[in-house]
Write a protein that holds these residues in place. Structure first.
Motif, PDB file in Angstrom:
ATOM      1  N   SER A  50       0.841  -1.196   0.051  1.00 12.17           N
ATOM      2  CA  SER A  50      -0.053  -0.037  -0.022  1.00 12.17           C
ATOM      3  C   SER A  50       0.881   1.225  -0.166  1.00 12.17           C
ATOM      4  O   SER A  50       0.321   2.584   0.146  1.00 12.17           O
ATOM      5  CB  SER A  50      -0.829  -0.057   1.064  1.00 12.17           C
ATOM      6  OG  SER A  50      -0.145  -0.113   2.290  1.00 12.17           O
ATOM      7  N   GLY A  51       2.151   1.046  -0.271  1.00 10.90           N
ATOM      8  CA  GLY A  51       3.049   2.200  -0.285  1.00 10.90           C
ATOM      9  C   GLY A  51       3.633   2.517   1.167  1.00 10.90           C
ATOM     10  O   GLY A  51       4.636   3.374   1.461  1.00 10.90           O
ATOM     11  N   ASP A  52       3.125   1.918   2.351  1.00  9.12           N
ATOM     12  CA  ASP A  52       3.489   1.937   3.818  1.00  9.12           C
ATOM     13  C   ASP A  52       4.587   1.132   3.846  1.00  9.12           C
ATOM     14  O   ASP A  52       4.770  -0.160   3.698  1.00  9.12           O
ATOM     15  CB  ASP A  52       2.348   1.666   4.578  1.00  9.12           C
ATOM     16  CG  ASP A  52       2.853   1.830   6.151  1.00  9.12           C
ATOM     17  OD1 ASP A  52       3.773   1.964   6.315  1.00  9.12           O
ATOM     18  OD2 ASP A  52       1.777   2.234   6.883  1.00  9.12           O
ATOM     19  N   THR A  53       5.568   1.575   4.329  1.00 14.71           N
ATOM     20  CA  THR A  53       6.963   0.744   4.153  1.00 14.71           C
ATOM     21  C   THR A  53       6.896  -0.247   5.350  1.00 14.71           C
ATOM     22  O   THR A  53       7.726  -1.318   5.332  1.00 14.71           O
ATOM     23  CB  THR A  53       8.088   1.743   4.770  1.00 14.71           C
ATOM     24  OG1 THR A  53       7.766   2.350   6.063  1.00 14.71           O
ATOM     25  CG2 THR A  53       8.590   2.584   3.581  1.00 14.71           C
ATOM     26  N   ASP A  54       5.775  -0.205   6.344  1.00 13.44           N
ATOM     27  CA  ASP A  54       5.554  -1.340   7.276  1.00 13.44           C
ATOM     28  C   ASP A  54       4.619  -2.263   6.792  1.00 13.44           C
ATOM     29  O   ASP A  54       4.504  -3.503   7.287  1.00 13.44           O
ATOM     30  CB  ASP A  54       4.842  -0.654   8.474  1.00 13.44           C
ATOM     31  CG  ASP A  54       5.788   0.308   9.369  1.00 13.44           C
ATOM     32  OD1 ASP A  54       6.886   0.364   9.165  1.00 13.44           O
ATOM     33  OD2 ASP A  54       5.018   1.358   9.810  1.00 13.44           O
ATOM     34  N   VAL A 101       4.633  -6.659   1.376  1.00 10.40           N
ATOM     35  CA  VAL A 101       4.207  -7.196   0.267  1.00 10.40           C
ATOM     36  C   VAL A 101       3.974  -8.478  -0.200  1.00 10.40           C
ATOM     37  O   VAL A 101       4.888  -9.235   0.251  1.00 10.40           O
ATOM     38  CB  VAL A 101       5.340  -6.459  -1.077  1.00 10.40           C
ATOM     39  CG1 VAL A 101       4.493  -7.020  -2.465  1.00 10.40           C
ATOM     40  CG2 VAL A 101       5.214  -5.316  -1.150  1.00 10.40           C
ATOM     41  N   SER A 102       2.683  -8.864  -0.260  1.00 13.10           N
ATOM     42  CA  SER A 102       2.421 -10.307  -0.297  1.00 13.10           C
ATOM     43  C   SER A 102       2.242 -10.948  -1.695  1.00 13.10           C
ATOM     44  O   SER A 102       1.911 -10.214  -2.854  1.00 13.10           O
ATOM     45  CB  SER A 102       0.797 -10.480   0.097  1.00 13.10           C
ATOM     46  OG  SER A 102       0.514 -11.724  -0.171  1.00 13.10           O
ATOM     47  N   THR A 103       2.973 -12.042  -2.231  1.00 13.05           N
ATOM     48  CA  THR A 103       3.080 -12.524  -3.498  1.00 13.05           C
ATOM     49  C   THR A 103       2.680 -13.955  -3.616  1.00 13.05           C
ATOM     50  O   THR A 103       3.096 -14.798  -2.634  1.00 13.05           O
ATOM     51  CB  THR A 103       4.506 -12.304  -3.880  1.00 13.05           C
ATOM     52  OG1 THR A 103       5.163 -11.154  -3.752  1.00 13.05           O
ATOM     53  CG2 THR A 103       4.784 -13.101  -5.428  1.00 13.05           C
ATOM     54  N   GLU A 104       1.872 -14.251  -4.446  1.00 10.45           N
ATOM     55  CA  GLU A 104       1.220 -15.460  -4.838  1.00 10.45           C
ATOM     56  C   GLU A 104       2.048 -16.411  -5.857  1.00 10.45           C
ATOM     57  O   GLU A 104       2.145 -15.517  -6.969  1.00 10.45           O
ATOM     58  CB  GLU A 104      -0.052 -15.536  -5.023  1.00 10.45           C
ATOM     59  CG  GLU A 104      -0.973 -14.873  -3.993  1.00 10.45           C
ATOM     60  CD  GLU A 104      -1.270 -15.690  -2.994  1.00 10.45           C
ATOM     61  OE1 GLU A 104      -0.992 -17.037  -2.807  1.00 10.45           O
ATOM     62  OE2 GLU A 104      -1.650 -15.182  -1.871  1.00 10.45           O
TER      63      GLU A 104
END
Length: 401
Positions: free
Chosen positions: A211-215, A218-221
């Motif tokens: 979402s642009g938030d560094t916290d 990133v989820s990858t399938e």
């Protein structure tokens, strides 16, 4: 003496009563505890959501899953290749059901609104592929999803056994999507892959982009989009003359269709397109027993392929996911025909008496597609006096070579 005996008997009766009460105290405590538990359960159930329910069938399902998980037999387990992923389901495959109907499978990945739902993956050439599916529309609109394609060869001796490329996404429904929108991912590798007959796998890495938030992580399938068995690639299909001259890809059919109207429509267009034509019809709930009886002779003659896509109704898309279905049809059958037609079963291709469908497409042989002008037709009798009183307009169904 009598009084002493009566006194002794009375003392024995009192002791017996006390003994019965004392012996029953444990049972009474258990009974009271059970009543308290049941009363508490009734109170708790009143505050649960209305959609929560627990039936005997649910218990049977849990027991069956428990028993199947402890079974050591592997004969009943589908032998499919599943990549390890915390949210990836067991990959389902297309099935042939009764009367030759192809029941299509939809494999979803991700959680909540699924990040990607794969319908089909097809080769477009020696180095290019198309992956057809749905994606969460909020993810596409507000997020930054990205896709990476990977080809893994089954031949370990091949130096190109692991090659990746950027996956380019195409959104063919022009933003009409609802909860889900159609996504076509093009995977074009810099060199041909799998052409030595070794077989291989096309892997799609679908990332939500965060979402642009560094916290936010990133989820990858990791999705196994396509599997080619060794020796299964027939590269000649990309250059050989197609089997059909004309190929029809229809929108998903739903609702209470008229068998008589369907009979008229299919007979008219088989005659129009001729013997070297084929029709793929998608059932989204509209092929009831009456319509199936109409289509059965055409299926047996080899003119019609019927595909069951009712499962796509689980995913809220535009117009029964119309753009998903027609794009799947395009990439699935594109090398089987010279021309492909896309229009609905309430529309008719009309050719002037002095022309034929062959003479018309010959005029556009240098083009990859053309559109056909559409004129609304009354559902009542057509009268000569009505000629010229109805405006014509152009629609977006088209013919592509």
């Amino acid at each position: 003496m009598v009084k002493e005996k009566e006194k002794d008997q009375k003392e024995k009766d009192n002791k017996l009563f006390v003994g019965v009460v004392w012996n029953c105290a444990t049972e009474i405590k258990i009974l009271l505890t059970a009543l308290l538990f049941l009363s508490s359960l009734v109170i708790i159930l009143q505050f649960l959501p209305s959609r929560f329910s627990l039936s005997s069938s649910d218990l049977q399902l849990c027991l069956s899953k428990l028993s199947s998980s402890t079974s050591t037999s592997t004969s009943e387990v589908p032998q499919v290749s599943v990549l390890s992923s915390s949210s990836s389901p067991l990959i389902q495959k297309d099935q042939i059901i009764q009367q030759g109907i192809i029941k299509r499978a939809f494999n979803s990945y991700g959680s909540a609104a699924y990040s990607f739902i794969q319908m089909g993956s097809y080769r477009g050439g020696l180095n290019t592929f198309a992956i057809i599916g749905l994606a969460s529309k909020p993810l596409i609109v507000y997020g930054k999803p990205s896709y990476q394609c990977q080809w893994i060869s089954d031949d370990d001796r091949n130096n190109n056994n692991n090659i990746t490329t950027f996956g380019s996404k195409i959104l063919p429904d022009w933003g009409y999507g609802r909860v889900y929108t159609v996504v076509v991912i093009n995977c074009t590798f810099p060199i041909p892959v799998g052409i030595n007959g070794s077989g291989g796998r096309l892997i799609l890495h679908a990332s939500d982009g965060g979402s642009g938030d560094t916290d936010v992580v990133v989820s990858t399938e990791k999705i196994e989009a396509l599997v080619e068995a060794p020796g299964s690639l027939n590269a000649s299909v990309f250059s050989s003359p197609p089997v059909y001259d004309y190929f029809y890809c229809g929108s998903p059919l739903y609702g209470d269709l008229s068998p008589q109207r369907v009979r008229e429509w299919i007979a008219y267009h088989v005659k129009l397109f001729g013997e070297k034509s084929h029709f793929v019809i998608y059932d989204a709930g509209g092929i009831h027993s009456g319509v199936l009886e109409v289509l059965k002779p055409w299926i047996e003659k080899g003119y019609v392929t019927l595909q069951d896509v009712r499962e796509q109704e689980r995913f809220d898309g535009y117009y029964h996911n119309q753009f998903l279905v027609v794009n799947d049809c395009l990439h699935r059958y594109r090398f089987m025909a010279k021309w492909m037609f896309f229009f609905d079963v309430d529309e008719y291709i009309y050719v002037q008496p002095e022309s034929t469908i062959q003479s018309i497409v010959n005029e556009y042989s240098g083009y990859t597609q053309f559109t056909i002008e559409q004129m609304p037709m009354s559902n009542k009798l057509c009268l000569a006096s009505d000629a010229g009183n109805t405006e014509r307009y152009t629609t977006y169904f088209y013919v592509a070579s």
